[in-house]
Design a protein around this motif. Structure first.
Motif, PDB file in Angstrom:
ATOM      1  N   UNK A 194       0.819  -1.206   0.000  1.00  0.00           N
ATOM      2  CA  UNK A 194       0.000   0.000   0.000  1.00  0.00           C
ATOM      3  C   UNK A 194       0.856   1.261   0.000  1.00  0.00           C
TER       4      UNK A 194
ATOM      5  N   UNK B 275       2.231   1.823  -3.365  1.00  0.00           N
ATOM      6  CA  UNK B 275       1.198   2.367  -4.229  1.00  0.00           C
ATOM      7  C   UNK B 275       1.140   3.894  -4.071  1.00  0.00           C
ATOM      8  N   UNK B 276       1.222   4.324  -2.824  1.00  0.00           N
ATOM      9  CA  UNK B 276       1.229   5.750  -2.515  1.00  0.00           C
ATOM     10  C   UNK B 276       2.411   6.445  -3.180  1.00  0.00           C
TER      11      UNK B 276
ATOM     12  N   UNK C  47       4.040   5.410  -5.769  1.00  0.00           N
ATOM     13  CA  UNK C  47       3.833   5.437  -7.224  1.00  0.00           C
ATOM     14  C   UNK C  47       2.969   6.636  -7.615  1.00  0.00           C
ATOM     15  N   UNK C  48       2.014   6.951  -6.765  1.00  0.00           N
ATOM     16  CA  UNK C  48       1.202   8.145  -7.004  1.00  0.00           C
ATOM     17  C   UNK C  48       2.050   9.402  -6.981  1.00  0.00           C
ATOM     18  N   UNK C  49       2.985   9.460  -6.054  1.00  0.00           N
ATOM     19  CA  UNK C  49       3.880  10.621  -5.983  1.00  0.00           C
ATOM     20  C   UNK C  49       4.793  10.689  -7.194  1.00  0.00           C
TER      21      UNK C  49
ATOM     22  N   UNK D 194       4.109   9.786 -10.030  1.00  0.00           N
ATOM     23  CA  UNK D 194       3.286  10.221 -11.151  1.00  0.00           C
ATOM     24  C   UNK D 194       2.818  11.661 -11.046  1.00  0.00           C
ATOM     25  N   UNK D 195       3.106  12.327  -9.916  1.00  0.00           N
ATOM     26  CA  UNK D 195       2.593  13.697  -9.800  1.00  0.00           C
ATOM     27  C   UNK D 195       3.594  14.702  -9.246  1.00  0.00           C
TER      28      UNK D 195
ATOM     29  N   UNK E  29       8.885   3.221 -14.151  1.00  0.00           N
ATOM     30  CA  UNK E  29       8.769   2.540 -12.861  1.00  0.00           C
ATOM     31  C   UNK E  29       9.093   1.046 -12.971  1.00  0.00           C
TER      32      UNK E  29
ATOM     33  N   UNK F 105      -0.064  -3.397  -7.795  1.00  0.00           N
ATOM     34  CA  UNK F 105       0.765  -2.247  -8.171  1.00  0.00           C
ATOM     35  C   UNK F 105       0.788  -1.999  -9.679  1.00  0.00           C
TER      36      UNK F 105
ATOM     37  N   UNK G 116       2.806  -2.485 -12.174  1.00  0.00           N
ATOM     38  CA  UNK G 116       3.980  -1.997 -12.907  1.00  0.00           C
ATOM     39  C   UNK G 116       4.880  -3.196 -13.193  1.00  0.00           C
TER      40      UNK G 116
END
Ligand SMILES: Nc1ncnc2c1ncn2[C@@H]1O[C@H](COP(=O)(O)OP(=O)(O)OP(=O)(O)O)[C@@H](O)[C@H]1O
Ligand SMILES: [Mg+2]
Lengths: 268, 231
Positions: free
Chosen positions: A150, A153-154, A156-158, A160-161, A174, A201, A203
């Motif tokens: 988890x 996953x968080x 990966x969000x970062x 991406x942004x 990634x 995930x 990726x």
């Protein structure tokens, strides 16, 4: 221009530093001039695992603040050619990692190196942000358990942004690295399977590193486990580096050894 | 056609109202940012200037007061608000009707339920083709949302219209965020934390375990959420 690769995870203690040190060593062993930077300001672990803690004079923060230049701070590895370490400061905190300073140092290093590996601290705060900020690629290190997945996953969000790449309309490439994998415990349902982790995930999987005593032993003796050529973990890192450089290698060490009882009972 | 959200203020207690509004905002960060808003209240005693100031600090943009009493009208003007004599004139014709034109009061403890509005017909669809990760939120304002990748646990996808997920739904999905009770949620693999249509929601604990992992369609039938497996 160097490729900047961040090794990150969100959750602490999953094997980032172990992975960053072996990954950087593996790239250097294959002839690529590589630097590995410890972004875990205040803790300093990388130099211990790389076995150069007694040769640290200046660190990353000294270079950012202009108290030392790169030449003075980069430590050359004694065993592997083409490998350099930039240690973290033990006396400063993460606020010392100001974005402009980090960018300036990375830009300067990028002229000279093929790969710059950034060992991220745990968490999703400033240190982790700075470690990923200028990355071209990311190794997302995950253990096969729910909380680690988890957090990844968080992260990966970062990626991406919050990275420069993402902000300028591109994307950080990634790679998933699953470490401390114990197939027998997966079989018993105590751990998530590779398939579960991969599905959540979503990726590409770059490598799987088995749970192995060799990791602790080698880091105690200040040696990245990839140099331990007879250990499963070392071989797994070897494979991981090869795949990163474009070679095809089948996965190893992902199936449980079947003990006599396992077979008699018809497990797996 | 223009649509506006109406904040229904039913308590004269400013503290209570502020707490409720804050709760709604925290539940869906970003959703209410810079949202223009009309106010409607039957609580004559409420301190309008204070309420307006509070809403502004939370990033909302209060525009006017709907159908005020004569005293409220004066207070509204004093608080720098416009005055709309008849709320009915503000409603788009295709407003889903029913419970008194779908007024939502600030007590409604549903995600993103603090304001109501019908999505304008035929407006843009939002397409997301990357996984929506834990901690991320995607909102298709005024239209449908299509996600062609998984929605992680801890992520939130919201649409004023339908939500379509061509992957696993592990986080939260909210359709009809502004009150469209005909909105639906579709997903390929249902493992959600929470699903809601037009403010009516269900959490994982309340969902029949037999639908977990299945492709489903979620719709609203009166006051209850129906989860249909679509094999
Ligand atoms: N494959 C493995 N098998 C067994 N032990 C491992 C393995 N990988 C890492 N470890 C052990 O896990 C511990 C944490 O590893 P490491 O320091 O690399 O994690 P980290 O993610 O960098 O931690 P931090 O978040 O504190 O920086 C160490 O004791 C290490 O020896
Ligand atoms: Mg570490």
């Amino acid at each position: 221009m160097a490729k900047i690769v961040v090794v990150t995870s969100g959750k602490g203690g999953v094997g980032k530093t172990t992975t960053a040190s072996s990954f950087a060593t593996g790239l250097a062993k294959r002839g690529h001039k590589t630097a590995v930077i410890d972004f875990d300001v205040g803790l300093r672990n990388l130099d211990l695992i790389m076995g150069c803690e007694r040769r640290v004079v200046f660190d990353f923060v000294n270079v950012i603040s202009g108290e030392a230049n790169l030449k003075q701070a980069l430590i050359r590895d004694k065993r592997v050619e083409n490998l350099y370490i930039l240690a973290a400061s033990q006396t400063r905190d993460k606020d010392a990692l100001d974005e402009e300073g980090v960018e300036r140092v990375l830009n300067e290093m990028a002229k000279d190196f093929e790969y710059i590996v950034c060992d991220s601290p745990a968490g999703i705060e400033k240190g982790a942000l700075m470690a990923m900020r200028f990355a071209d690629e990311a190794l997302v290190v995950t253990n096969p358990e729910v909380s680690s997945v988890r957090d990844s996953d968080r992260v990966l969000g970062m990626l991406g942004s919050k990275t420069k790449k993402a902000e300028s309309g591109g994307s950080v490439k990634e790679h998933l690295v699953v470490t401390r994998y114990a197939p027998s415990r997966v079989g018993k349902g105590e751990m998530l399977s590779l398939q579960d982790v991969g599905e959540i995930l979503a990726i590409p999987l770059l490598g799987v590193v088995p749970e192995s005593e060799a990791v602790l032993n080698s880091s105690n003796s200040g040696m990245p486990v990839i140099l331990e050529e007879h250990s499963n973990a070392g071989l797994a890192y070897e494979d991981l580096v090869a795949r990163f450089l474009g070679e095809e290698r089948p996965l190893r060490f992902v199936d449980a050894k079947r003990g006599l009882f396992g077979r008699l009972l018809g497990r797996h | 056609m223009m649509t506006l959200s109406v904040l229904e203020v039913n308590s004269p207690d400013l503290e209570e109202v502020s707490a409720e509004v804050s709760r709604q905002i925290e539940r869906s960060p970003g959703f209410f940012e810079n949202m223009p808003l009309l106010l409607h209240t039957r609580a004559a005693e409420i301190d309008l200037p204070a309420l307006v100031a509070f809403l502004r600090t939370r990033g909302l943009v209060p525009l006017g007061l709907v159908a005020p009493s004569p005293e409220q009208e004066q207070a509204a003007v004093a608080a720098g608000l416009g005055v709309l004599k008849d709320a009915r004139n503000m409603r788009p014709e295709n407003q889903p009707d029913g419970d008194d034109a779908g007024e939502t009061d600030t007590e409604a403890a549903a995600p993103a339920g603090g304001a109501e509005e019908a999505p304008p017909p035929g407006s843009g669809t939002k397409l997301v083709d990357k996984p929506v990760r834990s901690g991320q939120q995607v909102y298709a304002r005024g239209g449908d949302l299509i996600v062609t990748a998984p929605v992680s646990e801890g992520a939130e996808v919201i649409a004023d219209g339908h939500v379509h997920i061509y992957g696993a739904l592990r986080g939260r999905a909210i359709a009809g965020a502004r009150g469209d009770s005909k909105a639906r949620i579709f997903c390929r693999k249902f493992e959600a934390d929470l699903v809601a249509v037009a403010g009516c929601y269900k959490v994982a604990d309340d969902i029949d375990p037999s639908v977990r992992g299945k492709p489903v369609r979620i719709s609203l039938d009166g006051e209850s959420l129906i989860i249909d497996v679509q094999e």
